[in-house]
Write an enzyme that holds these catalytic residues in place. Structure first.
Site, PDB file in Angstrom:
ATOM      1  N   ALA A 130       0.814  -1.211   0.000  1.00  7.77           N
ATOM      2  CA  ALA A 130       0.000   0.000   0.000  1.00  7.77           C
ATOM      3  C   ALA A 130       0.847   1.260   0.000  1.00  7.77           C
ATOM      4  O   ALA A 130       0.348   2.341   0.293  1.00  7.77           O
ATOM      5  CB  ALA A 130      -0.914  -0.005   1.228  1.00  7.77           C
ATOM      6  N   HIS A 226      -0.148   6.247   5.223  1.00  7.16           N
ATOM      7  CA  HIS A 226       1.225   5.857   5.530  1.00  7.16           C
ATOM      8  C   HIS A 226       2.123   7.078   5.326  1.00  7.16           C
ATOM      9  O   HIS A 226       1.983   7.796   4.325  1.00  7.16           O
ATOM     10  CB  HIS A 226       1.701   4.729   4.613  1.00  7.16           C
ATOM     11  CG  HIS A 226       0.895   3.493   4.742  1.00  7.16           C
ATOM     12  ND1 HIS A 226       1.198   2.477   5.633  1.00  7.16           N
ATOM     13  CD2 HIS A 226      -0.241   3.101   4.098  1.00  7.16           C
ATOM     14  CE1 HIS A 226       0.290   1.526   5.525  1.00  7.16           C
ATOM     15  NE2 HIS A 226      -0.588   1.866   4.601  1.00  7.16           N
TER      16      HIS A 226
END
Length: 273
Positions: A130, A226
């Site tokens: 991801a 993130h």
């Protein structure tokens, strides 16, 4: 690695949310150039219940990969599947891509798979998961890296069913809350579905025990986020990405499946990117 002159034969290990999304996207985007040759399943019950792609064989025995003759094996079934299928995949296919990278917290397993890859002239591939910027981090690691930190921020619902719900009241949060701070190895071991991606950062950079990870539950978050920060001889890197959760599994991100599609397509493209 030479591009196959025929359709790329992909074997999937697992038929969950990520594998299904990969198959739907990859086949729709590459008609006639990619096919799902086989799907590795845990048992006969999954074989009977599975709505597999047309032409895909259902396999319950890793050694059956030999008959499927895949060009690429992609694991998306959980870290136990990496140990179960890994050596067969690296023996019977040129490349084995591992989505459940938390399996590599087991250094003996990683060493065993790398040795198998060496013996067979195969490649063990780590997808981007991801994340963004993994290629830059890996390039930067050619020189000394001083530090790498990875913060994973997800809505409280994404942390349900994990040890996080024993540490904080996920339903009562009103602000972002860090409930874990430690190494990438610890994060991936405790939160394999949510922090699996920290192993990707660690393997690209300074390793599982030097990479620092923070896990955050944020009631204002609508996506899985993130942020990777790195400093070293190359300079400084600060990468931030916010991913739409996978509709069928909020613990995973749409980008995880998209990264696998890119990995597979780069094995058939004249221009890899």
């Amino acid at each position: 690695m030479r591009r196959p002159s025929r359709a790329l034969r992909v074997a999937l290990i697992g038929w969950g949310a990520i594998a299904r999304r990969f198959a739907a996207l990859a086949l729709a985007r590459n008609p006639g150039r990619m096919e799902i040759a086989a799907v590795g399943l845990r048992d006969q019950r999954e074989r009977e219940e599975g709505d597999l792609p047309a032409g895909a064989g259902a396999l319950c025995d890793p050694q059956a990969l030999a008959g499927a003759a895949p060009d690429l094996v992609i694991e998306a079934a959980g870290r136990e599947a990496v140990a179960e299928w890994g050596e067969a995949a690296l023996t019977h296919a040129p490349a084995f891509a591992v989505a459940s990278t938390s399996a590599f917290c087991d250094e003996a397993l990683l060493a065993r798979l790398l040795a198998c890859a060496e013996r067979n002239g195969a490649q063990l591939l780590i997808p981007q998961g991801a994340l963004g910027g993994v290629d830059a981090l890996a390039a930067a690691a050619a020189l000394d890296l001083d530090s790498v930190t990875h913060a994973i921020v997800k809505p409280p619902a994404a942390w349900r069913g994990t040890p996080a719900q024993e540490l904080v009241d996920l339903d009562a949060l009103i602000e972002p809350t860090i409930f874990f701070a430690g190494t990438a190895r610890e994060a991936a071991r405790r939160y394999p579905q949510n922090a699996n991606v920290a192993v990707i950062t660690a393997l690209a950079g300074i390793g599982l025990d030097r990479t620092r990870v923070e896990l955050v539950a944020d009631p204002r978050a609508r996506r899985n986020g993130h942020r990777i920060r790195a400093e070293g001889a190359f300079g400084a890197l600060d990468v931030r990405i916010e991913n739409t959760p996978l509709a069928s599994n909020p613990k995973s991100s749409e980008m995880t499946a998209l990264g696998l599609v890119r990995l597979a397509e780069n094995r058939i493209r004249a221009l890899a990117r």
